[in-house]
Structure formats: C-alpha cells, structure tokens
Design an enzyme around this catalytic site. Structure first.
Site, PDB file in Angstrom:
ATOM      1  N   GLY B  69       0.797  -1.218   0.000  1.00  0.00           N
ATOM      2  CA  GLY B  69       0.000   0.000   0.000  1.00  0.00           C
ATOM      3  C   GLY B  69       0.830   1.270   0.000  1.00  0.00           C
ATOM      4  N   ASN B 149      -6.961   3.035   9.702  1.00  0.00           N
ATOM      5  CA  ASN B 149      -6.242   1.898  10.275  1.00  0.00           C
ATOM      6  C   ASN B 149      -6.223   1.887  11.797  1.00  0.00           C
ATOM      7  OD1 ASN B 149      -4.631   4.242   9.547  1.00  0.00           O
ATOM      8  ND2 ASN B 149      -2.904   3.180  10.468  1.00  0.00           N
ATOM      9  N   GLN B 177      -7.089  -0.942   4.482  1.00  0.00           N
ATOM     10  CA  GLN B 177      -7.783  -1.604   5.598  1.00  0.00           C
ATOM     11  C   GLN B 177      -9.148  -2.156   5.192  1.00  0.00           C
ATOM     12  OE1 GLN B 177      -6.609  -2.326   8.553  1.00  0.00           O
ATOM     13  NE2 GLN B 177      -4.664  -1.251   8.335  1.00  0.00           N
ATOM     14  N   SER B 197      -3.301  -3.713   0.026  1.00  0.00           N
ATOM     15  CA  SER B 197      -2.125  -4.493   0.404  1.00  0.00           C
ATOM     16  C   SER B 197      -2.550  -5.908   0.783  1.00  0.00           C
ATOM     17  CB  SER B 197      -1.426  -3.819   1.591  1.00  0.00           C
ATOM     18  OG  SER B 197      -0.239  -4.502   1.900  1.00  0.00           O
ATOM     19  N   HIS B 199      -1.207  -8.377   2.469  1.00  0.00           N
ATOM     20  CA  HIS B 199      -1.018  -8.978   3.804  1.00  0.00           C
ATOM     21  C   HIS B 199      -2.064  -8.500   4.801  1.00  0.00           C
ATOM     22  CE1 HIS B 199       1.021  -5.716   6.199  1.00  0.00           C
ATOM     23  NE2 HIS B 199       1.149  -5.221   4.995  1.00  0.00           N
ATOM     24  N   THR B 235      11.407  -7.926 -12.297  1.00  0.00           N
ATOM     25  CA  THR B 235      10.835  -9.271 -12.221  1.00  0.00           C
ATOM     26  C   THR B 235       9.733  -9.326 -11.170  1.00  0.00           C
ATOM     27  OG1 THR B 235      12.961 -10.182 -12.865  1.00  0.00           O
ATOM     28  CG2 THR B 235      11.398 -11.695 -11.837  1.00  0.00           C
ATOM     29  N   CYS B 323       5.991   4.440  20.179  1.00  0.00           N
ATOM     30  CA  CYS B 323       6.771   4.529  21.413  1.00  0.00           C
ATOM     31  C   CYS B 323       7.840   3.454  21.476  1.00  0.00           C
ATOM     32  CB  CYS B 323       5.864   4.415  22.630  1.00  0.00           C
ATOM     33  SG  CYS B 323       6.743   4.490  24.177  1.00  0.00           S
TER      34      CYS B 323
END
Lengths: 88, 379
Positions: B69, B149, B177, B197, B199, B235, B323
């Site tokens: 993404g 997200n 998302q 995206s 994943h 590729t 953080c």
C-alpha cells in the site's frame, strides 16, 4: 537566550560529575526494600507501569506483581535496549 | 499466544500459502521467460489480476501489482504532482491518513505543491461539505482513505467520489484496511485510483496493488522492462501475486460470515471491558466502522504500558502512539478527533481477524482489564 536543555548540556560537557547516570535518583524496591535499583529495574517500572511512577520494583518483585517469570522481564529489557528506549 | 493486531498484518491463509508455494519451488520461472516455465508464471500473474479485478469491480487491465500500500499511495501522489509540474497544483487529503500519504504530501509541499489537510469530526469522519469547501480552481487530486487503520472509521467515499467525478477532479482512496473486509467496488465508489495491500487480507507480505481507472494517466514508477503494464519494471513477485489473488478471492467469499463474527467479537470486547472499566472510551465511529477494529482509550494510563503488559501475557495488540524510544508520540489520528495528548497516548487498538475465536476475546478482555488494574494500582 539559552534553553534549559542547552544550559544542561553545556554544564554536562564541562563537569564530569554531572553525567546522566549520576543524576538518576537512588530508588528502592517498593515491595522488598532492595536499595539502589539498577537503571534497568527503574526503566522497566517506567516502561511497563508508568513513566511517572513513584513506586519502583526490583526484577523479582515486579515479576511477582505482574505474574510473569523474571526471565521474561530480563528478555524484555534487552529488547527495549535494542529499540533504543531512553529508559534503559 | 493470542494475536489481535490484524490491522497491522494478518496470517496468510492456508489456501493462499498453498497456492503460492509452487511458484517458489517447482514453478519458479521468470514471468518474462518465453519457455513454458515462464509462460506458466505469466499466466499465474494474469490469473491473479483477474481475481483482484473481480474482487473490486475492476477490469484486470486496471490492476497494477506493487510491493504494498505505501508504494502505491506514494506513487499516485507523486504521479499527479509530476503530471501537473508546470502549473500551480492543489491536492486535498485528510488529517488522519496513513503516513505513506501524509509524508508523501509533506514531500510534495517541499516542491511547491499546495496541500490541504481536511479536519475530521470527533468520530473520524470527513464531511462532504468540508471537501466541497476545500476545492480550489487548481485542485487536481483528492486522496481520502476508505477506512482508517487506527480507529476503523469508514469514510463517505461514494458520496465524495460522486461529487469529485462531477467536478472532474481525480480521486484516490487508500483502501488498505478495507479491501477484503468490507465490500469495495471501484465503479460504485467513483474512484480513479485505489490502493490495497495483500497482507492485510491474509495474503503474503510484500505484495499489494494499485487500481488505476482506465484512461487515467500514470507515469512509470520504475523504468526498465514491460512488466505491470509497462509502469513498474522488474521481475514480478509471482508467488506473492498468486497468493494475493487467492487471498482476495477467499476473503470475498467469506466476507459476510466473517464480518458478522468480527462485529460480535468487537461488541463482546467493548461490553466486557466496560463492565470492569466503566470509564473506557471507544474511539471512532460506531455506525461507520470496519467490523474487526476497536480502539479503546483508558484515562490516566499509557496505552504503551498496557500493550507491553499484554505482550508479557502473550496477547498482541497495538498502541496508537509510536513509542519505541520512551518518547511516545501521540497518535495524529486520535489528536485529529479532538482528544488531548494524554487521551491520545492512552489508547490501544485491538483488531480481530478471521482466525480469532470467542474464547480468545474472553481472554483478551480479562487480560486487558487485569493489566489496567495493575497499572492503576501502582499510581
């Protein structure tokens, strides 16, 4: 005009007794009273409970309080150090 | 281990994994090869392009595979800036976009592009009226995410898309998302560009796609060969692309059933935590939200601390603030909702996926409440 941070760094550079490690207040364990907690013990309390915490724990007492093995906490310390956390 | 950070990434589905494996071992040919091993790889890519196109109502020729993404978001923004480089350019986005959009916009500002960052309401929604009011004579692109997200809020993309289409202004949506989790149809949304995206919908990491409406301009991202419609040389990641095709197909076929389950899990989480921590705040929009994401704010404690205590118990959720260094930066999304810095630092995001179970939800609720109590008791 100098900022407070600027003045501190200038003094630290000229006065070796003002190293950061020497500025860390001595802490003792809230539970068992162990004195002079290490920087890792203090850092872990701040990281896991509250960065402004008034109570600090040694590794064993923190592990008991959080109900985890002390080895897990030691491993977390290493992780946090690798991440560059300023608490450690 | 209980994994509840599916908005960050998901476990690859069994089917996607099994389908991609041959292209890492037996069928490892270069898709540009003119022999059968290469031709089979090329065919597999085109099959995935059809699967992805069908999943979002696009033609296969409108799908360009990318690394994910962020690449696609950055590509679209830079592409428009490059296309209009000889004239004053104004781009509109929202203040709660992913950093791949926000930081691309900041980079474009450095070269003279004017960017308007739209505010959102207290639930994270962008108003169509705010979009209309921000339009200028030189506005060429609007980029608004489909779903956020951090808080899961879904934007009125169809409404905005209709308006922008009438105005002749390009419209891009970051749907990372959303795709695979809620119905997404590019014709209905009236978008010119859409990014996703793999994943995030149980495909493999390192693969995403960009939808480009037929007829819209898009300069090559990488020069070289003719891969990916001549716009992204190099590729192809055949295995990842194959996994993306099967993962999105599977997600669409299971969508209704899984979405219902995820909503039940989110509701059980909110209700369960509220019983023990009545002061907990749910950040985001209750009506327009992704089924699996819930963002909870706990007054007076650090979301980072809560996340770390859950980590010690093998429960993986995320915090909205960044953080890693001890200097936790409050979430720009939560600040945009109007929360103060302390409130913005106090949140955690729990994001369920299709592999989570009701028993895990119970365990998460108990772990969150226990961890909260430990932190509060120490204050």
């Amino acid at each position: 005009m100098w900022s407070i941070a600027g003045r501190t760094s200038l003094r630290s550079a000229s006065d070796p007794t003002l190293k950061w490690s020497n500025c860390v207040e001595k802490k003792s364990c809230y539970v068992c009273g162990k004195e002079a907690l290490s920087k890792s013990e203090i850092g872990l309390t701040k990281k896991l409970l509250d960065k402004d915490s008034k109570r600090f724990y040694c590794f064993d007492c923190l592990a008991e309080y959080l109900e985890v093995d002390a080895e897990i906490l030691l491993a977390k310390v290493e992780e946090f150090k690798k991440q560059g956390c300023k608490f450690f | 281990m209980i994994y509840a950070d599916n908005a960050a990434t998901t476990k690859i589905s069994d089917r996607a994994f099994e389908q991609m494996l041959p292209f890492l071992r037996e069928q490892y040919g270069n898709a540009s090869g003119q022999y059968s091993l290469g031709i089979k790889a090329k065919h597999a890519i085109e099959q995935a392009r059809k699967q992805v196109g069908a999943a979002i109502g696009a033609e296969p020729s409108e799908i360009i595979f990318t690394s994910g993404g962020s690449e696609a978001n950055s590509w679209v923004l830079r592409n428009v800036a490059e296309f209009y480089r000889d004239e004053p350019l104004h781009i509109i986005t929202s203040s709660i976009e992913h950093h791949s959009v926000l930081n691309s916009c900041r980079a474009l500002e450095q070269i003279g592009v004017e960017i308007t960052y739209l505010p959102v309401d207290s639930t994270g929604r962008v108003s169509i009226d705010v979009v209309k009011a921000a339009i200028k004579s030189n506005t060429k692109l609007v980029s608004i995410m489909l779903a956020n997200n951090e808080i899961g809020t879904i934007q009125p993309i169809t409404e905005i898309g209709q308006f922008l289409h009438e105005q002749g202004i390009l419209f891009h949506t970051d749907a990372v998302q959303a795709v695979g989790h809620i119905p997404v149809d590019v014709r209905e949304l009236r978008v010119d560009f859409l990014t996703a995206s793999a994943h995030k919908f149980n495909g493999a990491k390192g693969t995403g796609f960009l939808y480009k409406r037929s007829g819209r301009e898009l300069s090559p991202l990488v020069f070289g060969g003719k891969q990916e419609l001549g716009r992204r040389a190099g590729t192809e990641n055949v295995a990842g692309i194959v996994a993306a095709g099967y993962a999105i197909e599977e997600s669409i076929s299971e969508m209704d059933e899984i979405a219902n389950r995820l909503r039940e899990m989110v509701n059980a989480t909110i209700n369960g935590v509220k019983k023990r921590v009545p002061s907990v705040r749910v950040n985001g929009n209750m009506a327009h939200r992704l089924p699996g994401i819930v963002n909870l704010g706990f007054n007076g404690i650090s979301g980072g601390s809560l996340m770390h205590l859950l980590d010690l118990k093998g429960v993986y959720v995320s915090t909205s603030s960044a953080c890693a260094s001890g200097n936790d930066e409050p979430s720009h999304v939560l600040l945009a909702l109007g929360l103060n810095e302390q409130q913005a630092r106090s949140a955690i995001r729990i994001s369920y996926g299709k592999y989570n179970t009701p028993d895990e939800v119970k365990a998460i609720v108990a772990a969150v409440c226990d961890a909260y109590s430990k932190i509060k008791a120490n204050q």
